[in-house]
Design an enzyme around this catalytic site. Sequence first.
Site, mmCIF file in Angstrom:
data_model
loop_
_atom_site.group_PDB
_atom_site.id
_atom_site.type_symbol
_atom_site.label_atom_id
_atom_site.label_comp_id
_atom_site.label_asym_id
_atom_site.label_seq_id
_atom_site.Cartn_x
_atom_site.Cartn_y
_atom_site.Cartn_z
ATOM 1 N N ARG A 127 -21.303 12.551 48.900
ATOM 2 C CA ARG A 127 -22.720 12.211 48.666
ATOM 3 C C ARG A 127 -23.320 11.457 49.848
ATOM 4 N NH1 ARG A 127 -24.029 8.536 44.681
ATOM 5 N NH2 ARG A 127 -26.140 9.068 45.260
ATOM 6 N N ASP B 64 -24.752 -2.622 49.976
ATOM 7 C CA ASP B 64 -23.871 -1.512 50.344
ATOM 8 C C ASP B 64 -22.891 -1.869 51.454
ATOM 9 O OD1 ASP B 64 -24.780 0.596 48.594
ATOM 10 O OD2 ASP B 64 -26.638 0.584 49.718
ATOM 11 N N ARG C 247 -30.220 1.014 36.633
ATOM 12 C CA ARG C 247 -31.325 1.009 37.595
ATOM 13 C C ARG C 247 -32.479 1.742 36.915
ATOM 14 N NH1 ARG C 247 -28.554 3.075 43.045
ATOM 15 N NH2 ARG C 247 -27.330 4.315 41.614
ATOM 16 N N CYS D 200 -24.766 6.484 41.613
ATOM 17 C CA CYS D 200 -23.536 5.724 41.420
ATOM 18 C C CYS D 200 -23.612 4.830 40.190
ATOM 19 C CB CYS D 200 -23.254 4.871 42.656
ATOM 20 S SG CYS D 200 -22.744 5.845 44.083
ATOM 21 N N LYS E 105 -28.310 8.550 54.690
ATOM 22 C CA LYS E 105 -28.356 9.056 53.319
ATOM 23 C C LYS E 105 -29.552 8.489 52.572
ATOM 24 C CE LYS E 105 -26.167 8.264 48.853
ATOM 25 N NZ LYS E 105 -27.275 7.439 48.340
ATOM 26 N N ASN E 106 -29.882 7.216 52.813
ATOM 27 C CA ASN E 106 -30.980 6.571 52.099
ATOM 28 C C ASN E 106 -32.342 6.830 52.726
ATOM 29 O OD1 ASN E 106 -29.159 5.561 50.290
ATOM 30 N ND2 ASN E 106 -29.159 3.473 51.086
#
Length: 440
Positions: free
Chosen positions: A419, A311, A127, A122, A25-26
């Site tokens: 997501r 994470d 951020r 999230c 995902k990242n």
Amino acid sequence: MANDDLIRLRGGKPLIGEIHLRGAKNTVPKNMVAALLTDEPVIIRDVPKIEDVDIMTRLFQRMGVEVEEVRPGTLQIIAKKMKLPTRSDLVDITGRSRIPILTAGPLLYRFGKALVPKLGGCNIGPRPVDFHVKALRELGASYDENEENGVFKAKGLRGAKIILEYPSVGATEQVILSSVLADGQTELHNAAVEPEIMDLIALLQKMGAIISVDTDRTIYVEGVKKLGGATHSAMPDRIEAASWACAALGTNGRILVRGARQLDMMTFLNKFHQIGGGFEVNRDGITFYREQETLSPITVETDVHPGFMTDWQQPMVVVLTQAEGRSVVHETVYESRFGYTSELNRMGAKIKLFEESPEMIKSKFGKRNYRQSAQIDGPTKLHGSEMTVPDLRAGFSYIVAALIADGESTIHGFSVLQRGYEHLVAKLQSLEANILEVKA
């Protein structure tokens, strides 16, 4: 509770079987952004069906970029007819993800202008875009904003020496994507060096970029005149791998995570082993299981790579509720990442939060009275509960908690997990989880 999307589980059953990882995902959405730097086709393989990929696909299509799934899990992106997105395009599409701000560099090259989208993602603490704004200014862009709008402008970006206050992944990606076609060399000091960053660099190198990484967190980018097409297989998702590892350990199950790579997970594997987990590594992936009958407490501190990922801590905290003794987890990356623990306490966990870490650990956000340390006493018997997902990783930790717990649990807001976790229901079913109901 609201009548929304949910999953209802009954715990107490070991998870046994195998699942397959696809691209992280990242990583994958950032690789998609890299495709905007050329008119030629860029092919990305191992693309997961997750919301962040869908968000970027829809944004690209609004921008006139061709995105085609040429075969399952393989995207072809052609940005030859790309156009500047409108403010409404950004408002409509990007409110649930933070990735679209990375399109600023490619848009500045194409149009000399880039709108700053509203940032989603999230709810784990502020951020801000400050890192991005400062970096692009140092590369020669101007930035103006009012209450609703932000816009970058530049007649051409130029190489610069940039020192990040903190090794931010997003800011590092912004500098790399914005400097590969800049005039001259860019030196980025105190850069993030996560495997996901290396994956982005690997794709850009295939496209013709000249990027080197030094051992002291310095990345050098030699600007080139043009980038071309490439084919790239995205790295597997090491966060999802760790999530399933914790599920195996917590339920006393055994899960083969196909595609998981030891080199990406070494810090996690150390802690996993210290708790009492076992793992076997082969060419197909990593098998995770419980090696010790009684789990051991640990102390862990999240950090940037090569440290323990922020994470990874949420599902790990759930497992630590089953360890014999006191564990301490220090969160040094995001300031609001322990909000999920109140629900775990309602299930029977004994978790206390502290506003300052016991050892006064210096963190990204400094000493501003954030609850940045968790003390977990175990083992405790968890019981089924009703809860609502606050963010992506906390959501998976609730899944793990529900699978460990006695009785039934209902998890509302289940769609948030889409997501970052592909085919989650199907994977849980394949691992023999006791799923009572799923409501989309």
